[in-house]
Design a protein around this motif. Sequence first.
Motif, PDB file in Angstrom:
ATOM      1  N   GLU A   1     -18.482   7.956   3.579  1.00  0.00           N
ATOM      2  CA  GLU A   1     -17.034   7.482   3.242  1.00  0.00           C
ATOM      3  C   GLU A   1     -16.950   5.829   2.981  1.00  0.00           C
ATOM      4  O   GLU A   1     -16.312   5.593   1.846  1.00  0.00           O
ATOM      5  CB  GLU A   1     -16.045   7.872   4.496  1.00  0.00           C
ATOM      6  CG  GLU A   1     -15.755   9.157   4.630  1.00  0.00           C
ATOM      7  CD  GLU A   1     -15.178   9.442   6.116  1.00  0.00           C
ATOM      8  OE1 GLU A   1     -14.256  10.497   5.982  1.00  0.00           O
ATOM      9  OE2 GLU A   1     -15.083   8.684   6.809  1.00  0.00           O
TER      10      GLU A   1
ATOM     11  N   TYR B   1      -6.411   4.046   2.508  1.00  0.00           N
ATOM     12  CA  TYR B   1      -7.423   3.122   2.651  1.00  0.00           C
ATOM     13  C   TYR B   1      -8.012   2.484   1.257  1.00  0.00           C
ATOM     14  O   TYR B   1      -8.282   1.113   1.284  1.00  0.00           O
ATOM     15  CB  TYR B   1      -8.695   3.545   3.562  1.00  0.00           C
ATOM     16  CG  TYR B   1      -8.403   3.646   4.968  1.00  0.00           C
ATOM     17  CD1 TYR B   1      -7.956   2.745   5.656  1.00  0.00           C
ATOM     18  CD2 TYR B   1      -8.640   4.568   5.799  1.00  0.00           C
ATOM     19  CE1 TYR B   1      -7.498   2.493   7.133  1.00  0.00           C
ATOM     20  CE2 TYR B   1      -8.461   4.977   6.983  1.00  0.00           C
ATOM     21  CZ  TYR B   1      -7.888   3.559   7.586  1.00  0.00           C
ATOM     22  OH  TYR B   1      -7.891   3.698   9.107  1.00  0.00           O
ATOM     23  N   ARG B   2      -8.408   3.356   0.587  1.00  0.00           N
ATOM     24  CA  ARG B   2      -8.746   2.736  -1.050  1.00  0.00           C
ATOM     25  C   ARG B   2      -7.600   1.917  -1.379  1.00  0.00           C
ATOM     26  O   ARG B   2      -8.017   0.723  -2.028  1.00  0.00           O
ATOM     27  CB  ARG B   2      -9.042   3.982  -1.753  1.00  0.00           C
ATOM     28  CG  ARG B   2      -9.723   3.463  -3.032  1.00  0.00           C
ATOM     29  CD  ARG B   2      -9.923   4.972  -3.941  1.00  0.00           C
ATOM     30  NE  ARG B   2     -10.798   5.667  -3.326  1.00  0.00           N
ATOM     31  CZ  ARG B   2     -12.051   5.905  -3.515  1.00  0.00           C
ATOM     32  NH1 ARG B   2     -12.830   4.887  -4.083  1.00  0.00           N
ATOM     33  NH2 ARG B   2     -12.799   6.801  -2.833  1.00  0.00           N
TER      34      ARG B   2
ATOM     35  N   SER C   1      -7.989   8.412   3.315  1.00  0.00           N
ATOM     36  CA  SER C   1      -8.957   7.584   2.555  1.00  0.00           C
ATOM     37  C   SER C   1      -8.259   7.185   1.469  1.00  0.00           C
ATOM     38  O   SER C   1      -8.561   6.050   0.928  1.00  0.00           O
ATOM     39  CB  SER C   1     -10.118   8.745   2.140  1.00  0.00           C
ATOM     40  OG  SER C   1     -10.551   9.289   3.461  1.00  0.00           O
ATOM     41  N   TRP C   2      -7.375   8.060   0.987  1.00  0.00           N
ATOM     42  CA  TRP C   2      -6.792   7.462  -0.421  1.00  0.00           C
ATOM     43  C   TRP C   2      -5.906   6.356  -0.142  1.00  0.00           C
ATOM     44  O   TRP C   2      -5.976   5.184  -0.894  1.00  0.00           O
ATOM     45  CB  TRP C   2      -5.729   8.638  -0.665  1.00  0.00           C
ATOM     46  CG  TRP C   2      -5.142   8.415  -2.280  1.00  0.00           C
ATOM     47  CD1 TRP C   2      -5.605   8.240  -3.446  1.00  0.00           C
ATOM     48  CD2 TRP C   2      -3.601   8.445  -2.361  1.00  0.00           C
ATOM     49  NE1 TRP C   2      -4.761   7.878  -4.420  1.00  0.00           N
ATOM     50  CE2 TRP C   2      -3.535   8.081  -3.855  1.00  0.00           C
ATOM     51  CE3 TRP C   2      -2.605   8.778  -1.456  1.00  0.00           C
ATOM     52  CZ2 TRP C   2      -2.176   8.216  -4.297  1.00  0.00           C
ATOM     53  CZ3 TRP C   2      -1.323   8.462  -1.974  1.00  0.00           C
ATOM     54  CH2 TRP C   2      -0.937   8.376  -3.517  1.00  0.00           C
TER      55      TRP C   2
ATOM     56  N   ASN D   1      -8.327  -2.171  -2.269  1.00  0.00           N
ATOM     57  CA  ASN D   1      -8.091  -2.685  -3.603  1.00  0.00           C
ATOM     58  C   ASN D   1      -7.193  -3.708  -3.508  1.00  0.00           C
ATOM     59  O   ASN D   1      -7.441  -4.860  -4.238  1.00  0.00           O
ATOM     60  CB  ASN D   1      -7.561  -1.505  -4.585  1.00  0.00           C
ATOM     61  CG  ASN D   1      -8.801  -0.634  -4.961  1.00  0.00           C
ATOM     62  OD1 ASN D   1      -9.923  -1.182  -4.688  1.00  0.00           O
ATOM     63  ND2 ASN D   1      -8.359   0.296  -5.270  1.00  0.00           N
TER      64      ASN D   1
ATOM     65  N   ASP E   1     -18.194   5.741  -0.712  1.00  0.00           N
ATOM     66  CA  ASP E   1     -17.328   6.193  -1.446  1.00  0.00           C
ATOM     67  C   ASP E   1     -16.245   4.948  -1.828  1.00  0.00           C
ATOM     68  O   ASP E   1     -15.626   4.668  -2.997  1.00  0.00           O
ATOM     69  CB  ASP E   1     -16.588   7.341  -1.294  1.00  0.00           C
ATOM     70  CG  ASP E   1     -17.713   8.471  -1.255  1.00  0.00           C
ATOM     71  OD1 ASP E   1     -18.704   8.283  -1.877  1.00  0.00           O
ATOM     72  OD2 ASP E   1     -17.207   9.647  -0.703  1.00  0.00           O
ATOM     73  N   MET E   2     -15.790   4.490  -0.564  1.00  0.00           N
ATOM     74  CA  MET E   2     -14.889   3.543  -0.683  1.00  0.00           C
ATOM     75  C   MET E   2     -15.248   2.051  -1.567  1.00  0.00           C
ATOM     76  O   MET E   2     -14.432   1.632  -2.040  1.00  0.00           O
ATOM     77  CB  MET E   2     -14.475   3.098   0.778  1.00  0.00           C
ATOM     78  CG  MET E   2     -12.881   2.567   0.961  1.00  0.00           C
ATOM     79  SD  MET E   2     -11.772   3.689   0.998  1.00  0.00           S
ATOM     80  CE  MET E   2     -11.755   4.441   2.263  1.00  0.00           C
ATOM     81  N   GLN E   3     -16.453   1.854  -1.117  1.00  0.00           N
ATOM     82  CA  GLN E   3     -16.877   0.582  -1.730  1.00  0.00           C
ATOM     83  C   GLN E   3     -17.678   0.827  -3.030  1.00  0.00           C
ATOM     84  O   GLN E   3     -18.105   0.010  -3.677  1.00  0.00           O
ATOM     85  CB  GLN E   3     -17.941  -0.050  -0.510  1.00  0.00           C
ATOM     86  CG  GLN E   3     -17.085  -0.607   0.680  1.00  0.00           C
ATOM     87  CD  GLN E   3     -18.154  -1.581   1.209  1.00  0.00           C
ATOM     88  OE1 GLN E   3     -19.312  -1.238   1.650  1.00  0.00           O
ATOM     89  NE2 GLN E   3     -17.409  -2.622   1.595  1.00  0.00           N
TER      90      GLN E   3
ATOM     91  N   THR F   1       0.774  -1.258   0.083  1.00  0.00           N
ATOM     92  CA  THR F   1       0.093  -0.026   0.019  1.00  0.00           C
ATOM     93  C   THR F   1       0.852   1.235  -0.105  1.00  0.00           C
ATOM     94  O   THR F   1       0.511   2.141  -0.715  1.00  0.00           O
ATOM     95  CB  THR F   1      -1.048  -0.024   1.399  1.00  0.00           C
ATOM     96  OG1 THR F   1      -1.836  -1.005   1.029  1.00  0.00           O
ATOM     97  CG2 THR F   1      -1.704   1.226   1.278  1.00  0.00           C
TER      98      THR F   1
END
Lengths: 204, 246
Positions: free
Chosen positions: A155, A74-75, A71-72, A79, A158-160, A52
């Motif tokens: 959030e 976490y995304r 958040s970036w 993935n 957005d993430m999912q 990551t």
Amino acid sequence: MTLTDDELVARSMSGDAESFNQLILRWERPIYALAYRVIGREEDARDVCQETFLRAFRALPGFKGQAKFSSWLYRIALNLCRDWIRRQRRAPVMQMPEGVDPGEFVAEQGPVESIEDLVGRRQLSAVVEEAMALLPEEQRTAIILKEYHGMTFQEIADMQGCPLSTVKTRLYQGLTVLRRHLEKTGRLSSKAEETMTPRLVKRS
Amino acid sequence: MSEIFTCGDHGALVSYLYDECAPAERRAVLAHAAICSACAEELAALGATREQLAAWTPPDAQLGFRVVSDTSNVLRPSRWWQTPMPAWAQAAAAALIFTTGITLGALRGTTPGNRGPAGPAPQQPIATTVAAAGAPVTRADLAALEQRLRSELVRAQTVSQPVAATPADARVLERVQAMIDESEQRQRRELAFRTTEMVRDFDAQRNDDLARIERTLGQMDGTTGAEVVQQRQMLNYLMRVSQRGQ
């Protein structure tokens, strides 16, 4: 003086590797925890965590700051977790999450062992982990992001990449499965049990 | 956001549970839970489930990842054959090769009777090469060095050619051979004499030891016999004394 994530990101983008190392220090534990809870294997979670930050570092010039840096991250981590899960699905032999005994997993589909034995043998953490392993990936991820990373519904959506209402449904369904499992293993007392099981009451 | 909560509205239930709803929605859920035991029980159970989830902690892991962006400072094994060699190193290498070559040539040429021009001659080019250290080595220098080496080799080969044998040498060789043969015969005789002497000494010592052992055994026999006689006399005496007493 503690710099914010945005300040550290700006410095990293101008070539200051030490600033990025501070970001790693700040976020590696949450990212590792997320990866571990999603995929359930310590070694693989470490790999996901490392990858990551490596990807984030490489993609840093393209980070425009539309989302929070965390958040970036976490995304990216999610993935990678998703890729890992897909690879595991394609693998001929299914791997159980660490700490989950396959024999016991099967046994729990039928009659369960006594509450005292289970509670005595396992810590609550392991029981929860076991219960989480029963959830579908989307429900598990939604609960992890909400419970352990304090994300808002939006959030998570957005993430999912799904509507907000879907996030709520996933959370409700996931919590319901967990509740049943915890009731079955004696960590929670069900209402039916309370009403049907005679109790010994100490007379005053 | 609805201000009226109905059974089965899972979204509103979850929003209330995570405290992510408007105050009006929150009030609606609370009002409904006060009159609906099923929803109240579900809310309590899901809340208790959430409390249990807090116990799940991942195992400790050794993390501490770091990135290093400046790769130019990273030490890595260099490809030595690709790096240009400095002039002084080239000169030193040339001197070393030259010295080795000349030393080998000199060693070959130092057989008896061949000491001559091949000995001190190689010292000259070494001095000139070392003196040139610091200046860049040109192709012309290397060509000159090669030429000098070739001429030295040719000279060494000329000097070390075998000399034709004369009749006087043949006589000397015969005499030397005779002396060697004589010496060998003498050594053989000496060896045979010493071996015989050693065997004789060994046999004598052996016979002497055997005689001594026999004497010792005889003495032991005599002593034992005398003791037996004494014991027998003592027994007879005791018998007699005891018979008198009866």
